[in-house]
Design an enzyme around this catalytic site. Structure first.
Site: not given
Ligand code: FPP
Length: 231
Positions: A11, A24, A57-59, A178, A184
């Site tokens: 995260d 982002r 799935t929520e993403n 995490r 969470r």
């Molecule tokens: C959460 O950060 C991260 C993700 C939704 C994507 C994670 C993906 C990678 C690290 C690439 C991985 C690649 C493979 C092949 C598995 P966020 O966007 O929620 O961050 P924020 O909370 O700061 O907005």
């Protein structure tokens, strides 16, 4: 003791980018570069199974631009790294709902599953289009079908059998990490996490270094795992 199964909620990619005035997507790119360095390191440490929360799935509710970017990024990284995974005896498995990902990514996943090493030393479990509560619901339906088809008796269902029948047959998680200071579970591997040690760090995922991983391991080694027992 080295944990057999480590899971990471990666995260903070978005905040890493926003803090630098970048889009982002740049945060996700840096996160994925970091991940490419961390995977071999984590297995070298003796961890046997690594589960990663890549996309829930929520993403899918994020902007179309961000979702498309992430799907392309997963495809690119998997294509690039798969030969290295094979060479290092790493089997790549996916915990995911049956439908929902772009067809090109589903095809790549099928190809990977087909060409995986047969006698792996390590397992990389990528949770993509994943929801922990749906995993429990989907597994329940699967077990009900097994009972209806008389493949098992209802009393064959216990905690171990349920765990084995999740999206992937993996051991329970020993250590969950995490990043980014969020406290969470966010619907991640709810059944497998029942007795795992939880480790939270403020570090944003693109900055989560090998040293930070070592610190998480050290913290784990100091924990007293009792599994409900009194010592
Ligand atoms: C959460 O950060 C991260 C993700 C939704 C994507 C994670 C993906 C990678 C690290 C690439 C991985 C690649 C493979 C092949 C598995 P966020 O966007 O929620 O961050 P924020 O909370 O700061 O907005």
């Amino acid at each position: 003791m080295i944990p057999e199964h480590v899971a990471i909620i990666m995260d903070g990619n978005g905040r890493w980018a926003t803090k630098r005035g970048l889009p982002r997507s740049k945060g996700h790119l840096e996160g994925s570069k970091n991940l490419e360095k961390l995977i071999p390191y984590i297995f070298e440490k003796g961890v046997k199974v690594l589960s990663l929360y890549a996309f829930s799935t929520e993403n899918f509710k994020r902007s179309e631009e961000e979702v498309d970017y992430l799907m392309n990024l997963f495809t690119k990284v998997l294509k690039k790294q798969f030969k290295t995974f094979q060479a290092n005896n790493i089997k790549v498995v996916f915990s995911k709902r049956e439908e929902g990902l772009p067809i090109s990514l589903e095809k790549l996943i099928a190809k990977i599953e087909n060409e995986n090493v047969s006698n792996p030393d390590y397992i990389l479990n990528i949770c993509l289009n994943y929801s922990g509560s749906y995993e429990i619901v989907d597994t329940t339906k699967k077990l009900i079908k097994q009972v209806i088809n008389k493949e098992i008796n209802i009393d064959d269902i216990n905690q171990d059998y349920f765990l084995k029948n999740l999206y992937q047959d993996l051991p329970a998680i020993d250590l969950l990490i995490r990043t980014s200071g969020e406290y969470r579970l966010s619907n991640f591997m709810l059944f497998s996490l029942a007795y795992s040690e939880l480790y939270f760090t403020e570090v944003l995922f693109p900055d989560f270094s090998k040293k930070d991983f070592d610190e998480a391991l050290e913290a784990y080694q100091k924990r007293d795992r009792r599994f409900g027992l009194v010592k």
